[in-house]
Design an enzyme around this catalytic site. Structure first.
Site, PDB file in Angstrom:
ATOM      1  N   ASP A 236       0.113  -0.032  -4.700  1.00  0.00           N
ATOM      2  CA  ASP A 236      -1.283   0.407  -4.849  1.00  0.00           C
ATOM      3  C   ASP A 236      -1.489   1.714  -4.090  1.00  0.00           C
ATOM      4  OD1 ASP A 236      -3.980   0.723  -5.022  1.00  0.00           O
ATOM      5  OD2 ASP A 236      -4.519  -1.200  -4.096  1.00  0.00           O
TER       6      ASP A 236
ATOM      7  N   LYS B 255       0.838  -1.205   0.000  1.00  0.00           N
ATOM      8  CA  LYS B 255       0.000   0.000   0.000  1.00  0.00           C
ATOM      9  C   LYS B 255       0.871   1.252   0.000  1.00  0.00           C
ATOM     10  CE  LYS B 255      -3.951  -1.781  -0.334  1.00  0.00           C
ATOM     11  NZ  LYS B 255      -4.934  -1.405  -1.365  1.00  0.00           N
TER      12      LYS B 255
HETATM   13 MG   LIG Z   1      -6.469  -1.464  -5.117  1.00  0.00          MG
END
Ligand SMILES: [Mg+2]
Length: 379
Positions: A197, A169
């Protein structure tokens, strides 16, 4: 066959502080799931799930979809889809009504598969591959003083368990993103795929600046660099980086994804069955991807019902481009602590050495634990 009952459930579990986590848009202090149960006069029951605000979904299904569904034949799923979608067309063609419809559609596919005694991927036209390359989703932000070190250690633990790909993330600004990507790459070594992401945390220029700085860490894809509406931003990012771009999880239906696909905003289109309109609509998005020669790969988030749905979708989506050695299709496999993914349904997916293999069980291939539903259902 006729539908005799439609029940829906909003499930909720509060998370202790140590289990709370953040992506670039919010901290999550509870798990919520919306599931839909459809029963038939032949004793076959289907289950579906929607991503998003579960209590709103429950109202939509109970008050606006249920009466229409009673008495319908589940094999009329296309007629049902178009009718229910049209019901709210004048009120908006995206959002929670489409998410709620996704749960209904998935439950109908589960019923159809069970009635035909074949897995859903078979009913969708068969599977294009023998296995899927599972990637471990995790590496969220946590309330801990040693975030970077712990996130890198978390990534390494997935590799130790056999995963050959992990997703980190990002979307928290240059310094955090660069540090965590560097630390994870060092922790997992050079042979493991790493996706990042940003959950649409950036404008195009910031996404490009960060992307250029981390290209050297061999990123498999850069997911949702910019907001879903910013198609020009997607194109700018894609044209500026030597990293494949992924996106599409926050877009709805064939109409919503059409421009994203034909304007070539991404190299991987990640429609989510529990958001975009169920398995029916996922197939149509896959068709649009084939026209543009772009690989469609389902985004997956939620309970074991969403996971089973995404697995069936990922096996049945064609290779684009096709060939003797088509590129791997990746399967998102969230690894964060989640009772609904671990215990809402069984059996668990068949995973060996980081690869996920198909189930031969009919429908979605799972049995749902209704005691767990009773325990976590909220009104
Ligand atoms: Mg995603």
């Amino acid at each position: 066959m006729k539908i005799t009952n439609v029940a829906s459930y909003a499930l909720e579990q509060k998370l202790e502080k140590k289990d709370q986590f953040a992506f670039s848009q919010a901290w999550c202090d509870k798990r919520t799931v919306f599931i839909c149960k459809i029963e038939t006069d032949e004793g076959i029951t289907g289950w579906g799930e929607a991503f998003g605000p579960s209590l709103i979904h429950k109202t939509i299904v109970d008050k606006f979809y249920r009466d229409y569904l009673i008495g319908k034949n589940p094999f009329d799923s296309q007629v049902i889809w178009e009718t229910l979608h049209n019901k709210f067309r004048d009120n908006g063609q995206k959002g929670v009504t489409v998410q709620a419809l996704s749960a209904v559609d998935i439950a109908l596919w589960d019923i159809k598969g069970k009635a035909a005694d074949v897995p859903v991927y078979q009913l969708m036209g068969g599977r294009f591959r023998d296995r899927l390359k599972a990637y471990a989703t995790g590496m969220y932000r946590k309330y801990t003083p040693n975030e970077i070190e712990e996130t890198a250690a978390e990534a390494a633990s997935y590799v130790e368990r056999g995963f050959r790909a992990v997703k980190v993330k990002t979307g928290f600004g240059f310094d955090y993103d660069y540090a965590v990507i560097k630390a994870v790459r060092e922790a997992i070594g050079d042979d493991i795929n790493m996706m990042i992401d940003a959950n649409h945390g950036y404008n195009a220029s910031t996404a490009i600046k960060i992307g250029r700085a981390v290209e050297k860490f061999d990123i498999t894809w850069y997911e949702e660099p910019v907001p879903p509406e910013d198609l020009e931003g997607y194109k700018e990012v894609k044209a500026s980086l030597n990293i494949p771009i992924a996106g599409g999880e926050a877009e709805f239906t064939r109409w919503g994804l059409n421009d994203f696909i034909r304007y070539r905003c991404a190299d991987y289109v990640q429609a989510d069955c529990t958001i975009t309109g169920g398995l029916s609509e996922f197939m149509r998005v896959g068709l649009l991807c084939s026209i543009a020669n772009i690989q469609c790969m389902p985004h997956i988030w939620g309970s074991s019902i969403a996971l089973a749905t995404g697995i069936n979708a990922a096996f049945s989506v064609p290779d684009f481009p096709p060939g003797l050695e088509p590129a791997d299709v990746y399967l998102e496999y969230d690894q964060t602590e989640n009772i609904f993914r671990e215990e809402l349904a069984s059996p668990k997916p068949i995973v060996k050495d980081g690869w996920l293999y198909p189930s031969e069980k009919p429908g979605l291939g799972i049995e749902v634990n209704e005691d767990l539903i009773k325990h976590y259902a909220v009104e």
